[in-house]
Scaffold this motif. Structure first.
Motif, PDB file in Angstrom:
ATOM      1  N   SER A 546      86.740  51.497  32.706  1.00 36.08           N
ATOM      2  CA  SER A 546      87.334  52.726  32.171  1.00 36.08           C
ATOM      3  C   SER A 546      87.013  52.900  30.692  1.00 36.08           C
ATOM      4  O   SER A 546      86.848  54.024  30.208  1.00 36.08           O
ATOM      5  N   THR A 547      86.905  51.790  29.940  1.00 33.59           N
ATOM      6  CA  THR A 547      86.601  51.901  28.515  1.00 33.59           C
ATOM      7  C   THR A 547      85.105  52.077  28.263  1.00 33.59           C
ATOM      8  O   THR A 547      84.711  52.745  27.314  1.00 33.59           O
ATOM      9  N   HIS A 548      84.280  51.489  29.121  1.00 36.48           N
ATOM     10  CA  HIS A 548      82.833  51.551  28.889  1.00 36.48           C
ATOM     11  C   HIS A 548      82.271  52.929  29.190  1.00 36.48           C
ATOM     12  O   HIS A 548      81.202  53.298  28.673  1.00 36.48           O
ATOM     13  N   LEU A 549      82.960  53.710  30.000  1.00 34.55           N
ATOM     14  CA  LEU A 549      82.456  55.036  30.347  1.00 34.55           C
ATOM     15  C   LEU A 549      82.278  55.895  29.101  1.00 34.55           C
ATOM     16  O   LEU A 549      81.349  56.704  29.031  1.00 34.55           O
ATOM     17  N   CYS A 550      83.182  55.737  28.130  1.00 33.66           N
ATOM     18  CA  CYS A 550      83.095  56.528  26.905  1.00 33.66           C
ATOM     19  C   CYS A 550      82.583  55.703  25.730  1.00 33.66           C
ATOM     20  O   CYS A 550      82.732  56.112  24.568  1.00 33.66           O
ATOM     21  N   ASP A 551      81.972  54.561  26.025  1.00 29.65           N
ATOM     22  CA  ASP A 551      81.452  53.716  24.962  1.00 29.65           C
ATOM     23  C   ASP A 551      80.115  54.283  24.460  1.00 29.65           C
ATOM     24  O   ASP A 551      79.263  54.681  25.254  1.00 29.65           O
TER      25      ASP A 551
END
Length: 709
Positions: A546-551
């Protein structure tokens, strides 16, 4: 004879001046103090030179005229005050946090005026020019008295490396003060004049000797908290005494009145400044212990209060609160909204706490509270009241001193932290510390440290070998293996092989997920290239958190894979429905960038989130994966089967391929095929296995399929 003595005095003072100049150029820490000493001896040298010139010209040494007496006394008085300022600076420099130039100059001048005023009350002072010369002499004696007092205080209050020097200089100043008093009382007799000159020569020799000593480190100590108030009070009292005495002897006490009023004004100004400094200090102390955003106690103040409660020995409880998914608030709405949420949370938490409780913000979205006298039941009740008050998702850990051995405040806070993580993991809101929670917290902390060592920026290259990529096949309705999903396993040095569920949340917490995703993607793409070169037509799926999608590093990673020779048409990027809804607008833009590069997009764990159909229609997805929570129950529950059927039909209308996860038996597989699922994945086909084992499985599977056909 007098001429020779005057020349000797001038040479002694000039020699001390030269030595002080040399010392000031070498000094670093105490340079400000040496500068004041240098100023004093410049004045003394000028006075000695003037006196030598007058005496050598044949004028009387003891003349009371303005030609000699007034300049000499002014220079000597200013020199004494400059020496006082040097001593005060020296004294202040013990505490390096204070500015070097901040000395109590006003205190010294006020005390000098007060002493001179009292002297005018006690003694008879002549009028006219003789009276002016006498006043200058008394100012000089008063300045020496104040300087001597400062040196005596320094000799007893300053640390050992400086104390001996202060005593030596105090002795020479005492000699000078005594000779000047004799000069005033007995008059300009030859023996008195010689004694006075001898005193100045001794002072010059003393400071010359002082300048030759090697610099010594001065330990950091807090300055006396009483020196400035006492000195200011002394100047005020001396001024009052002079004014009162002048009132009793009004006719001949006008000089005392002038000096007394000036002393009172200077001391009063210093007292006002002292009060202001104390107020500033108190305000700074409060600010040092206060969180700027919420106005609550900060971590430093909380730990101090925690230590006080621990030392008192009375029972108390510690609560540690952490807001759930606070990072998503900052990501979706900005840090300003996040700050407003924290400030509002602090207000509501204060209202939910009992009287006497201490509430603090430890940092980020963490709050802590001390409940004096509270047992486990009271602490849990307060924790639930806090959750009700804030009306947002949060987890609270509770630890108390009741029924336990003596615990330090730090240990109690650590236990509350462990209980908070247990509450967050269990989703129960409030958890009380116990041994199991403590062990789980310690394991989590150890895992966090191990993950940082393996994937952090300073990780050794060989540490990446701890992470292995396993593959689980995706089988079409016709029974052909058409793809694989890359799944990570951690071969922990002490704990053995760990599944993702054992460490992914810790990985997210340490912000190391992008590093692991990049590692898995690179290895999986390399394995896929070997399989396709061997003639196996497969596609590869790998997950994004979930965090890497907007990384910001995601799209460069995909570009790197393509630049390395990977065909994006054979790669599927899986994103969970929950991660898409954390920040829908930003996630949609990222997904469009992914598909624009030629990668396929898969919606993983469909049905577990809360995405709207309109959002699903706008998403450039190619595949939809039905979560195992539905596939495992579809055979036993007709309503679940209807949901799966509706999902499959909706996906097909949107042009999406449907993959059913968690298939573990043939009956479930047959039902999913009847409902229209295009592909299936689960233990029925194969568990996630290493690359070599998967290749063996694939070759065997293709042989069986060919035989059946």
């Amino acid at each position: 004879m007098l001429s020779v003595l005057i020349v000797l005095r001038t040479l002694a003072v000039a020699g001390a001046l030269a030595l002080l100049v040399r010392r000031m150029r070498r000094e670093v820490v105490h340079r400000q103090a040496w500068r004041h000493y240098l100023t004093a001896f410049v004045l003394l040298t000028a006075a000695s030179a003037l006196e030598s010139a007058v005496v050598l010209s044949g004028a009387a040494v003891g003349t009371s005229g303005l030609l000699l007496a007034v300049p000499l006394r002014l220079a000597s008085t200013l020199a004494s005050l400059s020496l006082y300022r040097g001593v005060a600076t020296w004294f202040r420099l013990r505490e390096k946090t204070l500015p070097a130039g901040r000395v109590d100059w006003l205190v010294g001048v006020s005390c000098v005026l007060g002493v001179a005023g009292v002297a005018n009350v006690v003694l008879d002072v002549p009028e006219g020019v003789s009276g002016l010369a006498a006043q200058l002499r008394w100012l000089h004696v008063s300045s020496l008295a104040v300087l001597l007092t400062a040196l005596v205080v320094a000799a007893f209050r300053m640390p050992a490396p400086v104390r001996g020097r202060a005593r030596g200089i105090a002795a020479t100043v005492l000699v000078v003060a005594v000779t000047q008093i004799l000069y005033v009382v007995l008059g300009p007799r030859t023996e008195v004049v010689l004694a006075a000159w001898a005193g100045w020569v001794l002072l010059a020799v003393g400071f010359g000797w002082l300048s030759l000593l090697p610099p010594r480190p001065v330990p950091r100590e807090h300055p006396s908290t009483y020196a400035v108030p006492v000195a200011s009070s002394a100047g005020l009292l001396l001024g009052l005494a002079a004014v009162v005495g002048a009132g009793l002897r009004l006719a001949e006490g006008h000089w005392a009145l002038v000096f007394g009023v000036a002393a009172i004004a200077g001391s009063s100004a210093r007292m006002v400044r002292l009060v202001r400094d104390l107020a500033d200090h108190d305000r700074a102390r409060r600010q040092a212990g206060t969180d700027d955003l919420t106005g609550l106690a900060n971590r430093r103040e909380f730990l101090r209060r925690l230590g006080l409660h621990s030392q008192a020995g009375d029972p108390f409880a510690v609560l540690l609160l952490d807001l759930d998914r606070f990072k998503e608030v900052n990501d979706q709405h900005g840090h300003a909204v996040g700050d407003d949420l924290l400030a509002a949370t602090a207000v509501r938490l204060e209202g939910a706490l009992p009287p006497g409780a201490v509430l603090a913000r430890l940092g980020g979205d963490e709050f802590a509270a001390i409940l004096p006298g509270a047992g486990t039941g009271d602490a849990v009740g307060t924790a639930r009241a806090m959750l009700t008050a804030i009306e947002v998702g949060a987890s609270i850990g509770v630890a108390d001193t009741c029924g336990t051995e003596a615990l330090t405040g730090t240990e109690l806070l650590r236990r509350a932290d462990a209980a908070m993580y247990a509450a967050k993991a269990g989703g129960q809101g409030v958890a009380v510390h116990d041994d199991a929670a403590d062990r789980a917290w310690r394991r989590r902390l150890a895992l966090s440290d191990d993950l940082h060592l393996a994937l952090g920026p300073d990780a050794a290259p060989e540490a990446a070998g701890q992470f292995a990529v396993h593959y689980q096949p995706q089988v079409s309705a016709a029974g052909t293996c058409v793809g694989v999903e890359a799944l990570v396993r951690w071969q922990h040095p002490r704990l053995g092989v760990l599944a993702p569920g054992a460490f992914l949340d810790v990985l997210e917490e340490r912000r190391l997920m992008p590093a692991l995703t990049a590692l898995v993607a690179r290895r999986a793409v390399a394995d896929l290239a070997r399989w396709r070169a061997a003639g196996h037509d497969l596609r590869l799926s790998f997950n994004l958190s979930s965090t890497h999608l907007c990384d910001p590093g995601l799209l460069p990673l995909l570009d790197e894979l393509v630049a390395g020779g990977a065909d994006p048409a054979h790669l599927v990027v899986e994103v969970t429905e929950t991660s898409l809804m954390n920040d829908p607008d930003r996630a949609l833009v990222t997904c469009q960038d992914i598909t624009a590069r030629g990668f396929s997009l898969s919606i993983d764990d469909f049905g577990t989130g809360y995405s709207s159909l309109a959002y699903l229609a706008n998403l450039p997805a190619d595949e939809l994966k039905i979560d195992r929570t539905f596939t495992s129950r579809a055979l036993a529950d007709a309503r679940i089967a209807a949901i799966v059927a509706g999902t499959v039909e909706l996906a097909h209308h949107l042009g999406l391929r449907v993959v059913a996860e968690g298939v573990e038996d043939t009956a479930t597989l047959d039902l999913l095929r009847e409902l229209g699922c295009d592909e299936s994945q689960g233990y029925l086909h194969s568990r996630p296995v290493p690359a070599a084992e998967f290749l063996s499985w694939l070759q065997a599977r293709q042989g069986v399929t060919a035989a059946v056909r």
